[in-house]
Design an enzyme around this catalytic site. Structure first.
Site, PDB file in Angstrom:
ATOM      1  N   GLU A   1       2.435 -46.997   5.492  1.00 18.23           N
ATOM      2  CA  GLU A   1       2.020 -46.358   4.202  1.00 18.23           C
ATOM      3  C   GLU A   1       0.531 -45.657   4.346  1.00 18.23           C
ATOM      4  OE1 GLU A   1       2.042 -48.817   0.773  1.00 18.23           O
ATOM      5  OE2 GLU A   1       0.457 -47.659  -0.151  1.00 18.23           O
TER       6      GLU A   1
ATOM      7  N   ARG B   1      -6.031 -41.878  -0.243  1.00 19.31           N
ATOM      8  CA  ARG B   1      -7.465 -42.036  -1.042  1.00 19.31           C
ATOM      9  C   ARG B   1      -8.725 -41.076  -0.438  1.00 19.31           C
ATOM     10  NH1 ARG B   1      -8.020 -48.513  -0.429  1.00 19.31           N
ATOM     11  NH2 ARG B   1      -5.686 -48.911  -0.734  1.00 19.31           N
TER      12      ARG B   1
ATOM     13  N   LYS C   1       7.125 -52.282  -5.514  1.00 14.33           N
ATOM     14  CA  LYS C   1       5.960 -52.782  -4.897  1.00 14.33           C
ATOM     15  C   LYS C   1       5.497 -53.767  -5.981  1.00 14.33           C
ATOM     16  CE  LYS C   1       1.464 -51.210  -2.946  1.00 14.33           C
ATOM     17  NZ  LYS C   1       0.877 -50.266  -2.097  1.00 14.33           N
TER      18      LYS C   1
HETATM   19  O1  LIG Z   1      -4.099 -47.653  -2.381  1.00 13.81           O
HETATM   20  C1  LIG Z   1      -2.849 -48.209  -3.035  1.00 13.81           C
HETATM   21  O2  LIG Z   1      -1.878 -47.475  -3.257  1.00 13.81           O
HETATM   22  C2  LIG Z   1      -2.444 -49.675  -2.842  1.00 13.81           C
HETATM   23  O3  LIG Z   1      -1.624 -50.070  -2.880  1.00 13.81           O
HETATM   24  C3  LIG Z   1      -3.463 -50.465  -2.124  1.00 13.81           C
HETATM   25  C4  LIG Z   1      -3.059 -51.090  -0.962  1.00 13.81           C
HETATM   26  O4  LIG Z   1      -1.779 -51.460  -0.950  1.00 13.81           O
HETATM   27  C5  LIG Z   1      -3.799 -52.432  -0.689  1.00 13.81           C
HETATM   28  O5  LIG Z   1      -5.219 -52.108  -0.520  1.00 13.81           O
HETATM   29  C6  LIG Z   1      -3.565 -53.323   0.350  1.00 13.81           C
HETATM   30  O6  LIG Z   1      -3.969 -54.469   0.176  1.00 13.81           O
HETATM   31  P1  LIG Z   1      -4.700 -55.387   1.516  1.00 13.81           P
HETATM   32  O7  LIG Z   1      -3.752 -55.836   2.413  1.00 13.81           O
HETATM   33  O8  LIG Z   1      -5.178 -56.625   0.521  1.00 13.81           O
HETATM   34  O9  LIG Z   1      -5.900 -54.622   1.677  1.00 13.81           O
END
Ligand SMILES: O=C(O)C(=O)C[C@H](O)[C@H](O)COP(=O)(O)O
Length: 216
Positions: free
Chosen positions: A45, A49, A133
């Site tokens: 994914e 950002r 999700k």
């Molecule tokens: O930006 C998005 O659309 C998201 O969904 C955020 C990510 O899924 C998380 O940042 C991953 O989470 P971590 O593995 O805890 O870093």
């Protein structure tokens, strides 16, 4: 379940782990994607950002056709259009307000809408979505939340993301209602800053092993 949603279910289940990547340059995108691929993870994914995200998505689809790429952090209809134009294989949202759910329902591409509560998942279910999700998974209850959702929403499957690490990945992946687990634990910021892609590859490889151990 629609044929389109089934397609999302198939490749997410096959992937088991969905690395969530954020890239700042095209070179970084190539290096991360190659490290993950060498480690055995071919589905990722890519979050929208950063300013370069859409260009990176288009470049990877062109140069690395074997990688299955979902566009993440989809917030609105413009993000949906740009991601489809860039060649995204699927779309992932962190949350899904009604206008975004409408736009996703019309998009001719597999989608994985994000949500965090039973009410939100029920709203998505009413629109026909079955593969969603769970975000931010650990913050909203993690395993206990997934087990709780399994009863009333027994026909839904989840991709928990947020707070998953190498130490709890197997436990999350073992839940019967989990399609795949998402996360950025194989992309430690410190490693990326110094270009330590060997560690990305090794951590990806251990993640791929966890999938084999749990799924056979
Ligand atoms: O930006 C998005 O659309 C998201 O969904 C955020 C990510 O899924 C998380 O940042 C991953 O989470 P971590 O593995 O805890 O870093």
């Amino acid at each position: 379940m629609s044929e389109r949603q089934q397609r999302a279910a198939d490749f997410l289940r096959k992937a088991g782990v969905l690395p969530v990547i954020t890239v700042h340059t095209l070179d970084e995108a190539r290096a991360i994607a190659d490290s993950l691929l060498e480690g055995g993870l071919n589905t990722l994914e890519l979050t929208l950002r950063t300013p370069v995200a859409i260009d990176a998505l288009a470049m990877l689809k062109r140069e690395r056709p074997d990688i299955v790429i979902g566009a993440g952090t989809i917030l609105n209809a413009d993000n949906i259009r740009a991601s489809i134009d860039a060649g995204a294989d699927f779309l992932v949202t962190p949350g899904t307000p009604p206008a975004l759910a409408d736009a996703l329902a019309e998009a001719d591409i597999p989608v994985v809408p994000g949500a965090a509560t039973p009410t939100e998942f029920m709203a998505l279910r009413e629109r026909g979505f079955r593969n969603c999700k769970l975000f931010p998974a650990s913050a909203v209850g993690g395993l206990a939340m997934l087990k709780g959702l399994a009863g009333p929403l027994h026909d839904m499957r989840f991709c928990p993301t947020g707070g998953i690490s190498e130490s709890n990945a197997a436990e999350f992946l073992s839940q019967p209602n989990v399609l795949c687990i998402g996360g950025s634990w194989m992309l430690d910021k410190g490693w990326l800053e110094v270009g330590d892609y060997a560690r990305v590859r090794e951590t990806a490889s251990r993640a791929a092993q966890i999938v084999r151990d749990v799924r056979g």
